[in-house]
Motif scaffolding. Structure first.
Motif, mmCIF file in Angstrom:
data_model
loop_
_atom_site.group_PDB
_atom_site.id
_atom_site.type_symbol
_atom_site.label_atom_id
_atom_site.label_comp_id
_atom_site.label_asym_id
_atom_site.label_seq_id
_atom_site.Cartn_x
_atom_site.Cartn_y
_atom_site.Cartn_z
ATOM 1 N N PRO A 326 0.783 -1.228 0.142
ATOM 2 C CA PRO A 326 -0.040 -0.027 -0.046
ATOM 3 C C PRO A 326 0.961 1.329 0.059
ATOM 4 C CG PRO A 326 -0.786 -1.765 1.518
ATOM 5 C CD PRO A 326 0.517 -2.197 1.141
ATOM 6 N N ALA A 327 0.347 2.384 -0.764
ATOM 7 C CA ALA A 327 1.142 3.626 -0.910
ATOM 8 C C ALA A 327 1.160 4.138 0.506
ATOM 9 C CB ALA A 327 0.378 4.636 -1.797
ATOM 10 N N ALA A 328 0.307 4.107 1.467
ATOM 11 C CA ALA A 328 0.455 4.680 2.670
ATOM 12 C C ALA A 328 1.746 4.149 3.571
ATOM 13 C CB ALA A 328 -0.807 4.287 3.529
ATOM 14 N N LEU A 329 2.355 3.174 3.023
ATOM 15 C CA LEU A 329 3.587 2.481 3.772
ATOM 16 C C LEU A 329 4.708 3.907 3.541
ATOM 17 C CD1 LEU A 329 3.288 -1.054 2.814
ATOM 18 C CD2 LEU A 329 3.276 -0.288 5.327
ATOM 19 N N LYS A 330 4.654 4.344 2.357
ATOM 20 C CA LYS A 330 5.649 5.027 1.735
ATOM 21 C C LYS A 330 5.747 6.647 2.567
ATOM 22 C CE LYS A 330 5.270 2.750 -2.395
ATOM 23 N NZ LYS A 330 5.102 3.032 -3.910
ATOM 24 N N GLU A 331 6.853 7.223 2.701
ATOM 25 C CA GLU A 331 6.968 8.454 3.113
ATOM 26 C C GLU A 331 7.055 9.476 2.214
ATOM 27 O OE1 GLU A 331 7.099 8.591 6.559
ATOM 28 O OE2 GLU A 331 7.202 6.643 7.059
ATOM 29 N N ASN A 332 6.428 9.163 1.059
ATOM 30 C CA ASN A 332 6.711 10.316 -0.095
ATOM 31 C C ASN A 332 5.284 10.854 -0.028
ATOM 32 O OD1 ASN A 332 5.068 8.162 -1.275
ATOM 33 N ND2 ASN A 332 6.429 7.590 -2.886
ATOM 34 N N GLU A 333 5.076 11.640 -1.080
ATOM 35 C CA GLU A 333 3.800 12.510 -1.257
ATOM 36 C C GLU A 333 2.326 11.589 -1.447
ATOM 37 O OE1 GLU A 333 1.986 15.662 -4.470
ATOM 38 O OE2 GLU A 333 3.508 14.551 -5.188
ATOM 39 N N GLU A 334 2.502 10.337 -1.989
ATOM 40 C CA GLU A 334 1.382 9.437 -1.894
ATOM 41 C C GLU A 334 1.080 8.965 -0.601
ATOM 42 O OE1 GLU A 334 4.026 7.521 -5.107
ATOM 43 O OE2 GLU A 334 4.138 9.638 -4.342
ATOM 44 N N GLY A 335 2.024 8.779 0.145
ATOM 45 C CA GLY A 335 1.808 8.282 1.531
ATOM 46 C C GLY A 335 1.239 9.549 2.262
ATOM 47 N N ILE A 336 1.763 10.564 2.282
ATOM 48 C CA ILE A 336 1.320 11.873 3.061
ATOM 49 C C ILE A 336 -0.128 11.971 2.691
ATOM 50 C CG2 ILE A 336 1.260 14.277 2.956
ATOM 51 C CD1 ILE A 336 4.504 13.889 2.718
ATOM 52 N N TYR A 337 -0.858 11.808 1.409
ATOM 53 C CA TYR A 337 -2.167 12.094 1.263
ATOM 54 C C TYR A 337 -3.192 10.940 2.112
ATOM 55 C CZ TYR A 337 -1.743 14.524 -3.178
ATOM 56 O OH TYR A 337 -1.225 15.425 -4.161
ATOM 57 N N TYR A 338 -2.679 9.928 2.362
ATOM 58 C CA TYR A 338 -3.456 8.996 3.066
ATOM 59 C C TYR A 338 -3.125 9.162 4.550
ATOM 60 C CZ TYR A 338 -4.384 6.514 -0.965
ATOM 61 O OH TYR A 338 -4.916 6.014 -2.189
ATOM 62 N N LEU A 339 -2.079 9.679 5.051
ATOM 63 C CA LEU A 339 -1.935 10.457 6.373
ATOM 64 C C LEU A 339 -2.661 11.337 6.839
ATOM 65 C CD1 LEU A 339 2.080 9.948 7.064
ATOM 66 C CD2 LEU A 339 0.156 8.507 8.153
ATOM 67 N N GLN A 340 -2.860 12.245 5.607
ATOM 68 C CA GLN A 340 -3.917 13.332 5.967
ATOM 69 C C GLN A 340 -5.149 13.130 6.057
ATOM 70 O OE1 GLN A 340 -2.400 16.032 2.723
ATOM 71 N NE2 GLN A 340 -0.748 17.006 3.700
ATOM 72 N N LEU A 341 -5.572 12.011 5.315
ATOM 73 C CA LEU A 341 -7.061 11.482 5.315
ATOM 74 C C LEU A 341 -7.417 10.827 6.502
ATOM 75 C CD1 LEU A 341 -9.577 10.571 4.025
ATOM 76 C CD2 LEU A 341 -8.259 8.627 3.065
ATOM 77 N N ALA A 342 -6.237 10.280 7.329
ATOM 78 C CA ALA A 342 -6.587 9.583 8.471
ATOM 79 C C ALA A 342 -6.751 10.642 9.589
ATOM 80 C CB ALA A 342 -5.245 8.697 8.622
ATOM 81 N N GLN A 343 -5.778 11.710 9.485
ATOM 82 C CA GLN A 343 -5.955 12.663 10.556
ATOM 83 C C GLN A 343 -7.034 13.473 10.274
ATOM 84 O OE1 GLN A 343 -2.239 14.641 9.294
ATOM 85 N NE2 GLN A 343 -1.125 13.300 10.779
ATOM 86 N N LYS A 344 -7.660 13.762 9.456
ATOM 87 C CA LYS A 344 -9.044 14.207 9.048
ATOM 88 C C LYS A 344 -9.974 13.583 9.501
ATOM 89 C CE LYS A 344 -10.657 18.262 7.257
ATOM 90 N NZ LYS A 344 -10.775 18.477 5.763
ATOM 91 N N LEU A 345 -9.910 12.533 9.288
ATOM 92 C CA LEU A 345 -10.821 11.297 9.863
ATOM 93 C C LEU A 345 -11.036 11.407 11.324
ATOM 94 C CD1 LEU A 345 -13.268 9.223 9.693
ATOM 95 C CD2 LEU A 345 -11.324 7.538 9.235
ATOM 96 N N LEU A 346 -9.803 11.333 12.003
ATOM 97 C CA LEU A 346 -9.917 11.416 13.289
ATOM 98 C C LEU A 346 -10.356 12.587 13.983
ATOM 99 C CD1 LEU A 346 -5.874 10.075 13.922
ATOM 100 C CD2 LEU A 346 -8.111 8.970 14.549
ATOM 101 N N GLY A 347 -10.218 13.668 13.376
ATOM 102 C CA GLY A 347 -10.867 14.876 13.958
ATOM 103 C C GLY A 347 -12.272 15.052 13.707
ATOM 104 N N GLU A 348 -12.651 14.621 12.593
ATOM 105 C CA GLU A 348 -14.281 14.280 12.477
ATOM 106 C C GLU A 348 -14.902 13.260 13.524
ATOM 107 O OE1 GLU A 348 -16.548 15.531 10.307
ATOM 108 O OE2 GLU A 348 -15.014 17.135 10.163
ATOM 109 N N ILE A 349 -14.206 12.222 13.788
ATOM 110 C CA ILE A 349 -14.817 11.246 14.749
ATOM 111 C C ILE A 349 -14.941 12.066 15.976
ATOM 112 C CG2 ILE A 349 -14.433 9.103 15.980
ATOM 113 C CD1 ILE A 349 -13.118 8.202 13.238
ATOM 114 N N GLU A 350 -13.783 12.693 16.584
ATOM 115 C CA GLU A 350 -13.940 13.312 17.943
ATOM 116 C C GLU A 350 -14.960 14.271 17.762
ATOM 117 O OE1 GLU A 350 -10.166 14.757 18.186
ATOM 118 O OE2 GLU A 350 -8.849 12.821 18.609
ATOM 119 N N GLY A 351 -15.325 14.870 16.665
ATOM 120 C CA GLY A 351 -16.266 16.146 16.742
ATOM 121 C C GLY A 351 -17.574 15.417 16.869
ATOM 122 N N LYS A 352 -17.823 14.381 16.588
ATOM 123 C CA LYS A 352 -19.459 13.608 16.482
ATOM 124 C C LYS A 352 -19.884 13.374 17.789
ATOM 125 C CE LYS A 352 -19.736 13.475 11.981
ATOM 126 N NZ LYS A 352 -20.983 14.506 11.224
#
Length: 352
Positions: A326-352
């Motif tokens: 999976p691309a999320a394993l990498k430390e490059n730009e592709e991996g960052i997209y999914y890390l940012q997605l995960a962080q955004k989801l965490l924020g939404e869950i905490e806000g619900k």
């Protein structure tokens, strides 16, 4: 001649001419001197042929034992066992230690939902969370291929009077898929109830242990499996994946309405716009909006949802899915997209 054998001559006209012994209607039969005592069991609703059957029993006994025999027939009411509803009642014991169960859904196929689900699971694990992913797309399981675990063979173990399945672990995530139990080329020709039962086993019979997140890679659409999921699995909410083009977004609306239906009422944490644009490796500053521009963002605004992320169409993401890395394993730009997605989801869950 045995008394039961005599009663086998008495057939129930409304039961396909089956005899009352094979139908389980004869509770007791015994002879005391010249008296034969018979107890017949009828259903809760009295059989309209009861008098006929009582007379037939007496006639059969007299025919074999002689006119001098006295036959007494007693009737009792025996409730028929209630038929079980179709499906498995596995209970939720194995998911009680999971904090968040989240469905990754899409209105239609081909939008990269499984790619997003797998990479989101890996990204959450990289952020230090305990994560599992259940591949609920029973007709097209792709998780084994995307994680290079096609040769995985989940073990089963006995725990008291029940059997549990141990998930495959790789990349810091616990994986479970129907794909581990069927050959890659095998077509699973299942009707809705069979698919729903298999799905429940892939989630409720698995020894997940303590998890922060269990992601469920749901099949596309809004059919039997989705209804089974939201009613039988303690799902907290869902993330919806789409591509920007109108034909995909039209189906996203159906997915949104499913989770907002009065009989479901599960929160939607946001929309992921996949294949948002194409950027060639040799032209990293260029964006080509092959499937349309900002469709996911417009849909999120229409329904008051959060746009969790826009994932571009990048060749290496596709290659990683095909190779099982999976691309999320990498430390490059592709991996960052999914890390940012995960962080955004965490924020939404905490806000619900």
């Amino acid at each position: 001649m045995e008394l039961l054998d005599i009663l086998k001559e008495v057939e129930h006209p409304a039961k396909g001419d089956k005899n009352i012994v094979d139908l389980g209607m004869v509770q007791t039969v015994k002879q005391e001197g010249n008296t034969v005592l018979i107890t017949l069991a009828f259903s809760k609703h009295r059989d309209p042929l009861a008098e006929y059957l009582i007379g037939a029993c007496k006639a059969a006994m007299v025919r074999h034992l002689g006119q001098e025999v006295e036959v007494k027939v007693e009737t009792i009411v025996k409730e028929e066992p209630k038929s079980k509803k179709p499906g498995l009642d596995l209970g939720t014991e194995e998911v009680k230690n999971i904090k968040h169960i989240i469905g990754i859904a899409s209105g239609k196929g081909g939008v990269g939902k499984s790619t997003v689900a797998v990479n989101l699971a890996v990204a959450l694990a990289k952020l230090g969370y305990k994560v599992g992913l259940a591949d609920a797309d029973v007709y097209g399981p792709s998780v084994p291929k995307m994680t290079q675990t096609e040769d995985g063979a989940p073990e089963a173990m006995k725990d008291g009077d029940k059997e549990v399945i141990l998930p495959i672990e790789k990349y810091g995530v616990k994986w479970m898929s129907i794909g581990y139990f069927a050959a890659p080329e095998q077509a699973l020709i299942w009707r809705g109830p069979m698919a729903c039962n298999a799905l429940k086993q892939m989630i409720l019979q698995v020894r997940w242990g303590e998890l922060d997140f269990l992601l469920i890679d749901m099949p596309p659409g809004t059919g039997d499996i989705h209804i089974s999921l939201v009613h039988d699995i303690p799902m907290q909410g869902a993330v919806i994946v789409s591509t920007p083009q109108d034909v995909a977004l039209a189906d996203v609306e159906k997915g949104v309405n499913l989770f907002r239906n009065d009989s479901v009422k599960k929160p939607i944490f946001g929309i992921v716009e996949n294949m948002a644009w194409f950027t060639p490796a040799e032209l990293p500053d260029h964006k080509y909006y092959i499937f349309g521009k900002n469709g996911g963002e417009k849909m999120a605004q229409k329904y008051g949802l959060t746009l969790l992320g826009q994932i571009p169409l990048i060749q290496s993401i596709r290659e990683g899915a095909d190779e099982g890395t999976p691309a999320a394993l990498k430390e490059n730009e592709e991996g960052i997209y999914y890390l940012q997605l995960a962080q955004k989801l965490l924020g939404e869950i905490e806000g619900k």
